[in-house]
Motif scaffolding. Structure first.
Motif, mmCIF file in Angstrom:
data_model
loop_
_atom_site.group_PDB
_atom_site.id
_atom_site.type_symbol
_atom_site.label_atom_id
_atom_site.label_comp_id
_atom_site.label_asym_id
_atom_site.label_seq_id
_atom_site.Cartn_x
_atom_site.Cartn_y
_atom_site.Cartn_z
ATOM 1 N N VAL A 8 0.810 -1.213 0.000
ATOM 2 C CA VAL A 8 0.000 0.000 0.000
ATOM 3 C C VAL A 8 0.848 1.270 0.000
ATOM 4 O O VAL A 8 0.521 2.261 -0.652
ATOM 5 C CB VAL A 8 -1.026 -0.004 1.157
ATOM 6 N N ARG A 9 1.957 1.264 0.710
ATOM 7 C CA ARG A 9 2.806 2.458 0.751
ATOM 8 C C ARG A 9 3.530 2.663 -0.586
ATOM 9 O O ARG A 9 3.730 3.797 -1.019
ATOM 10 C CB ARG A 9 3.771 2.392 1.921
ATOM 11 N N ALA A 10 3.899 1.589 -1.239
ATOM 12 C CA ALA A 10 4.490 1.700 -2.578
ATOM 13 C C ALA A 10 3.444 2.235 -3.560
ATOM 14 O O ALA A 10 3.745 3.083 -4.408
ATOM 15 C CB ALA A 10 5.018 0.344 -3.045
ATOM 16 N N TYR A 11 2.215 1.769 -3.420
ATOM 17 C CA TYR A 11 1.124 2.261 -4.268
ATOM 18 C C TYR A 11 0.920 3.755 -4.049
ATOM 19 O O TYR A 11 0.777 4.520 -5.005
ATOM 20 C CB TYR A 11 -0.162 1.487 -3.980
ATOM 21 N N ALA A 79 -8.404 -2.087 -13.551
ATOM 22 C CA ALA A 79 -7.187 -1.349 -13.879
ATOM 23 C C ALA A 79 -6.171 -1.314 -12.748
ATOM 24 O O ALA A 79 -4.972 -1.241 -12.995
ATOM 25 C CB ALA A 79 -7.553 0.081 -14.288
ATOM 26 N N GLU A 80 -6.647 -1.321 -11.508
ATOM 27 C CA GLU A 80 -5.748 -1.155 -10.362
ATOM 28 C C GLU A 80 -5.161 -2.489 -9.920
ATOM 29 O O GLU A 80 -5.820 -3.529 -10.001
ATOM 30 C CB GLU A 80 -6.510 -0.546 -9.182
ATOM 31 N N PRO A 81 -3.934 -2.457 -9.403
ATOM 32 C CA PRO A 81 -3.371 -3.694 -8.839
ATOM 33 C C PRO A 81 -4.041 -4.003 -7.506
ATOM 34 O O PRO A 81 -4.626 -3.115 -6.874
ATOM 35 C CB PRO A 81 -1.897 -3.328 -8.630
ATOM 36 N N GLY A 82 -3.958 -5.235 -7.092
ATOM 37 C CA GLY A 82 -4.421 -5.577 -5.756
ATOM 38 C C GLY A 82 -3.461 -5.000 -4.721
ATOM 39 O O GLY A 82 -2.265 -4.868 -4.976
ATOM 40 N N ILE A 83 -3.991 -4.640 -3.577
ATOM 41 C CA ILE A 83 -3.161 -4.106 -2.485
ATOM 42 C C ILE A 83 -2.979 -5.218 -1.458
ATOM 43 O O ILE A 83 -3.957 -5.825 -1.017
ATOM 44 C CB ILE A 83 -3.832 -2.878 -1.820
ATOM 45 N N GLU A 84 -1.732 -5.455 -1.080
ATOM 46 C CA GLU A 84 -1.447 -6.473 -0.061
ATOM 47 C C GLU A 84 -2.149 -6.102 1.243
ATOM 48 O O GLU A 84 -2.060 -4.964 1.705
ATOM 49 C CB GLU A 84 0.063 -6.580 0.168
ATOM 50 N N GLY A 85 -2.864 -7.059 1.820
ATOM 51 C CA GLY A 85 -3.534 -6.855 3.101
ATOM 52 C C GLY A 85 -4.801 -6.030 3.029
ATOM 53 O O GLY A 85 -5.355 -5.663 4.069
ATOM 54 N N ALA A 86 -5.265 -5.724 1.820
ATOM 55 C CA ALA A 86 -6.467 -4.892 1.693
ATOM 56 C C ALA A 86 -7.659 -5.573 2.354
ATOM 57 O O ALA A 86 -7.906 -6.751 2.157
ATOM 58 C CB ALA A 86 -6.772 -4.615 0.223
ATOM 59 N N GLY A 87 -8.354 -4.806 3.152
ATOM 60 C CA GLY A 87 -9.579 -5.279 3.781
ATOM 61 C C GLY A 87 -10.763 -4.615 3.105
ATOM 62 O O GLY A 87 -11.103 -4.921 1.973
ATOM 63 N N MET A 88 -11.317 -3.626 3.766
ATOM 64 C CA MET A 88 -12.500 -2.948 3.264
ATOM 65 C C MET A 88 -12.100 -1.717 2.457
ATOM 66 O O MET A 88 -11.213 -0.959 2.843
ATOM 67 C CB MET A 88 -13.366 -2.536 4.464
ATOM 68 N N THR A 116 -4.090 10.452 -8.133
ATOM 69 C CA THR A 116 -3.779 11.885 -8.009
ATOM 70 C C THR A 116 -3.451 12.302 -6.583
ATOM 71 O O THR A 116 -2.760 13.294 -6.380
ATOM 72 C CB THR A 116 -4.929 12.755 -8.543
ATOM 73 N N GLU A 117 -3.957 11.574 -5.592
ATOM 74 C CA GLU A 117 -3.655 11.883 -4.194
ATOM 75 C C GLU A 117 -3.671 10.599 -3.380
ATOM 76 O O GLU A 117 -4.437 9.681 -3.671
ATOM 77 C CB GLU A 117 -4.691 12.837 -3.595
ATOM 78 N N ALA A 118 -2.841 10.574 -2.341
ATOM 79 C CA ALA A 118 -2.799 9.442 -1.412
ATOM 80 C C ALA A 118 -2.388 9.970 -0.050
ATOM 81 O O ALA A 118 -1.447 10.756 0.055
ATOM 82 C CB ALA A 118 -1.804 8.389 -1.892
ATOM 83 N N GLU A 119 -3.106 9.537 0.968
ATOM 84 C CA GLU A 119 -2.786 9.980 2.324
ATOM 85 C C GLU A 119 -3.116 8.862 3.308
ATOM 86 O O GLU A 119 -4.195 8.276 3.259
ATOM 87 C CB GLU A 119 -3.619 11.221 2.674
ATOM 88 N N GLU A 120 -2.165 8.603 4.188
ATOM 89 C CA GLU A 120 -2.419 7.663 5.276
ATOM 90 C C GLU A 120 -2.982 8.480 6.432
ATOM 91 O O GLU A 120 -2.269 9.256 7.065
ATOM 92 C CB GLU A 120 -1.146 6.921 5.684
ATOM 93 N N LYS A 121 -4.279 8.335 6.685
ATOM 94 C CA LYS A 121 -4.968 9.124 7.713
ATOM 95 C C LYS A 121 -4.522 8.708 9.115
ATOM 96 O O LYS A 121 -4.336 9.541 9.980
ATOM 97 C CB LYS A 121 -6.482 8.959 7.590
ATOM 98 N N LYS A 122 -4.424 7.404 9.296
ATOM 99 C CA LYS A 122 -3.884 6.812 10.515
ATOM 100 C C LYS A 122 -3.371 5.442 10.118
ATOM 101 O O LYS A 122 -3.644 4.994 8.994
ATOM 102 C CB LYS A 122 -4.929 6.759 11.636
ATOM 103 N N PRO A 123 -2.619 4.773 10.953
ATOM 104 C CA PRO A 123 -2.032 3.497 10.533
ATOM 105 C C PRO A 123 -3.084 2.535 9.964
ATOM 106 O O PRO A 123 -4.101 2.260 10.601
ATOM 107 C CB PRO A 123 -1.410 2.952 11.819
ATOM 108 N N GLY A 124 -2.832 2.105 8.730
ATOM 109 C CA GLY A 124 -3.716 1.140 8.082
ATOM 110 C C GLY A 124 -4.964 1.738 7.451
ATOM 111 O O GLY A 124 -5.811 1.004 6.950
ATOM 112 N N GLU A 125 -5.094 3.065 7.427
ATOM 113 C CA GLU A 125 -6.268 3.721 6.838
ATOM 114 C C GLU A 125 -5.788 4.750 5.815
ATOM 115 O O GLU A 125 -5.178 5.755 6.182
ATOM 116 C CB GLU A 125 -7.093 4.400 7.929
#
Length: 156
Positions: A8-11, A79-88, A116-125
């Motif tokens: 997810v962080r690489a994404y 179009a998007e790759p799967g994210i490791e550990g993706a839940g909801m 266009t944007e990515a932000e980790e709001k809190k760990p794992g979110e």
């Protein structure tokens, strides 16, 4: 969704990159009629081929804009790759949606996805914004462009 999995962080570092392009989706009159029944939008330009051909400005029936918009879920998943550990993953809304060209019945559409944007709001979110451009096969102008905000929760 691609069988490829990405951290997810690489994404999240791929801001500004085209993430992928979906396959073509054929738009049928049956699909339009079903959408009309679900949304109570039976305007003749969508559901009455004879009347749309003679009275409408497009020479036949056209797809509801909201049907085209609703297909971005499928397009993004392809179009998007799967994210490791993706839940909801939840739909958080839109920053902007513009309908730029009508989609005639019988057309094929696909989505081009850019992060266009990515932000980790809190760990794992994570909150992601993707620009989805819906293309119509054989037409230079896109059907729509949407800036779609989603929230992804990583399972721990």
């Amino acid at each position: 969704m691609s069988s490829q999995k990405i951290d997810v962080r690489a994404y999240a570092q791929r801001i500004g990159e085209e993430i992928g392009v979906s396959g073509w989706i054929p738009i049928t009159q049956d699909m339009i009629d079903t959408f009309a029944d679900l949304t109570y939008d039976h305007q003749f330009i969508h559901v009455d081929a004879k009347r749309a051909a003679t009275e409408g400005p497009f020479g036949g029936t056209i797809v509801h804009g909201f049907l085209t918009l609703s297909l971005i879920t499928r397009m993004a998943r392809e179009a998007e790759p799967g994210i490791e550990g993706a839940g909801m993953l939840i739909n958080y809304g839109f920053e902007k949606v513009r309908f730029l060209h009508v989609v005639p019945t019988g057309s094929n559409v696909r989505g081009r996805v850019v992060l266009t944007e990515a932000e980790e709001k809190k760990p794992g979110e994570f909150t992601f914004t993707h620009r989805i451009t819906v293309e119509i096969e054989g037409v230079d102008r896109p059907a729509l462009v949407a800036d779609w905000v989603t929230r992804l929760y990583i399972q721990h």
